[in-house]
Design an enzyme around this catalytic site. Structure first.
Site, PDB file in Angstrom:
ATOM      1  N   LYS A   1      51.833  46.682  45.264  1.00  0.00           N
ATOM      2  CA  LYS A   1      51.886  45.232  45.062  1.00  0.00           C
ATOM      3  C   LYS A   1      52.569  44.603  46.262  1.00  0.00           C
ATOM      4  CE  LYS A   1      50.814  42.129  41.902  1.00  0.00           C
ATOM      5  NZ  LYS A   1      49.824  42.190  40.811  1.00  0.00           N
TER       6      LYS A   1
ATOM      7  N   ASP B   1      46.853  37.480  43.337  1.00  0.00           N
ATOM      8  CA  ASP B   1      47.708  37.401  42.148  1.00  0.00           C
ATOM      9  C   ASP B   1      48.077  35.910  42.085  1.00  0.00           C
ATOM     10  OD1 ASP B   1      49.331  39.348  40.181  1.00  0.00           O
ATOM     11  OD2 ASP B   1      50.715  37.773  40.759  1.00  0.00           O
TER      12      ASP B   1
HETATM   13  O1  2IT Z   1      47.994  42.168  38.354  1.00  0.00           O
HETATM   14  C1  2IT Z   1      46.889  42.560  38.753  1.00  0.00           C
HETATM   15  O2  2IT Z   1      46.338  43.553  38.272  1.00  0.00           O
HETATM   16  C2  2IT Z   1      46.261  41.811  39.845  1.00  0.00           C
HETATM   17  N1  2IT Z   1      46.832  40.843  40.311  1.00  0.00           N
HETATM   18  C3  2IT Z   1      44.937  42.255  40.394  1.00  0.00           C
HETATM   19  C4  2IT Z   1      45.091  43.375  41.357  1.00  0.00           C
HETATM   20  C5  2IT Z   1      43.842  43.765  42.090  1.00  0.00           C
HETATM   21  O3  2IT Z   1      43.967  44.614  42.984  1.00  0.00           O
HETATM   22  O4  2IT Z   1      42.750  43.263  41.813  1.00  0.00           O
END
Ligand code: 2IT
Length: 445
Positions: free
Chosen positions: A125, A165
């Protein structure tokens, strides 16, 4: 103190001032006691100790020049948490509240969520304390370019693949993708959530909201219920909330609230048709507060309150972490709500979750409920690798199947390890086992 309690203590000591990260770790480790009892090999190989320590954490300066010519400095983050089952995968969050604790809790959750999808993606992340609200397109572009000028060296289609996100949509992904391609001189699926004409997948914008609705359907089915005729309250009306409403409507339910940090709107007729179209533009195009929806349709703006006081059958927090607390959960219980499903990441506080589970309410944890977004991101990666694209119907059918499987895996794991119908424990265990087995196979790394 048990082995896991001791580990939780160590995590808290070693990561001071990171309450969200502590919360996320506590919730997962709490579920693992019976798993470690049955699998002592996980203990001897230190799987849990290794899991709570990110493989790599990158924090960097993001300098950029605003429209008045002034230099601004933000902080960029990327936490590459675990790559046991695939390249690091997870979104970027741009919001003033972003700090290391928030990115680490999100990255930690992502490991298990990604594992649950059944697809080959590790956990990561990232983000920044940059606030896209009130910025011009040119400012957002310069910021994204500056961020990528540092971040690119850690990324790659087979290494680390960010997405969106909160605060990061197709516009931001586009600016980051353009800069990555320019620096690296490769056209590859290094980001997901791209535009359709430049490598994006159809169905990715809808995926988190639709996936949450499919998951709720499975939860209800297990109790002989369906979404037909149900009244639902939600909070956020961004990418997750709006597409959740669309799918909930298609499945015969009615969504009656939206909210932001300063209050909520109650629309007893349900958000449908032209009202939903209006709502879709409200955040995605204009970043407008929820009050604007109330004004447009002559509805009451309930200031300073949360939507969880409105009587409903199902409550679906769609905004952000810890947005539904103990008193909110108590309101839901007293008002006859039968199901709470976390479409945002960790939106319910720990005491709220415990109360809802105690009252035997259907409770869908974030890792499972909102996994549809990252699942279709993984499908976007597959399509990029094949240099091919599937149709909307193909992607949607795969998404539905993935969500049904996540429900199955989570409920089976819960029963297998003595947690009855506790999907929090079930999702944690099912997500954990796949990653733990991969880590065992790959040695102490
Ligand atoms: O919290 C999540 O799963 C997302 N923001 C999407 C992450 C993604 O790689 O599509």
């Amino acid at each position: 103190m048990s082995y896991l309690e001791e580990l939780i203590e160590r995590v808290i000591k070693r990561n001071t001032g990171e309450p969200e990260f502590h919360q996320a770790v506590h919730e997962v480790l709490e579920s693992l006691e019976p798993v470690l009892q049955r699998h002592p090999e996980y203990v001897t190989s230190g799987v849990a100790e290794r899991l709570v320590e990110p493989e790599r954490q990158i924090i960097f300066r993001v300098p950029w020049v605003d429209d008045t010519g002034k230099v601004q400095v933000n902080r960029g983050f990327r936490v590459e948490f675990n790559s046991a089952i695939g390249p690091y995968k997870g979104g970027m969050r741009f919001h003033p509240s972003v700090n290391l604790s928030i990115i680490k809790f999100l990255g930690f959750e992502q490991i298990f969520k990604n594992s649950l999808t059944g697809l080959p993606i590790g956990g990561g992340k990232g983000g920044s304390d940059f606030d896209p609200r009130g910025k011009s397109n040119a400012e957002v572009m310069r910021f994204c370019q500056s961020l990528m000028t540092e971040l690119y060296r850690y990324l790659g289609a087979d290494t680390d693949v960010p997405a969106g996100d909160i605060g990061v949509g197709v516009r931001e992904i586009g600016y980051m993708f353009g800069q990555y391609k320019r620096i690296r001189n490769v056209y590859e699926g290094v980001l997901t959530g791209k535009g359709i004409s430049w490598g994006g997948s159809v169905g990715r914008p809808e995926a988190t909201g639709y996936g949450a609705a499919y998951f709720i359907q499975e939860m209800l089915k297990a109790r002989g219920e369906s979404l037909q005729g149900k009244t639902i309250t939600i909070s956020g009306y961004g990418n997750v909330g709006t597409y959740f409403i669309e799918k909930a409507n298609q499945l015969g339910a009615k969504v009656v609230t939206i909210a932001d940090e300063s209050g909520y709107v109650y629309d007893p007729e349900g958000i449908t048709g032209a009202r939903l179209e209006f709502l879709m533009d409200l955040w995605c195009l204009y970043r407008s507060p929820a009050r604007v929806y109330a004004e447009e349709f002559g509805l009451e703006w309930v200031k300073g309150k949360r939507p969880w006081e409105v009587p409903c059958d199902i409550a679906v927090p769609t905004a952000t972490q810890n947005e539904l607390g103990y008193d909110d959960a108590l309101n839901l219980v007293n008002n006859g709500c039968i199901c709470v499903a976390e479409a945002a990441n960790m939106p319910c506080t720990e005491d709220a979750v415990n109360l809802l589970l105690e009252k035997d309410m259907l409770f869908g944890p974030a890792k499972a409920v909102n996994a549809g977004g990252v699942a279709v991101s993984a499908l976007e990666m597959s399509q990029n690798s094949m240099r091919y694209s599937w149709t909307f119907e193909e992607v949607d059918a795969k998404l539905k199947n993935i969500m049904e499987n996540i429900y199955k895996k989570s409920s089976q794991a819960a029963y297998e390890y003595g947690f009855r119908n506790n999907l929090v424990a079930g999702a944690n265990i099912a997500g954990f086992k796949k990653v733990a087995d991969a880590m065992l196979a790959q040695g102490i790394v």
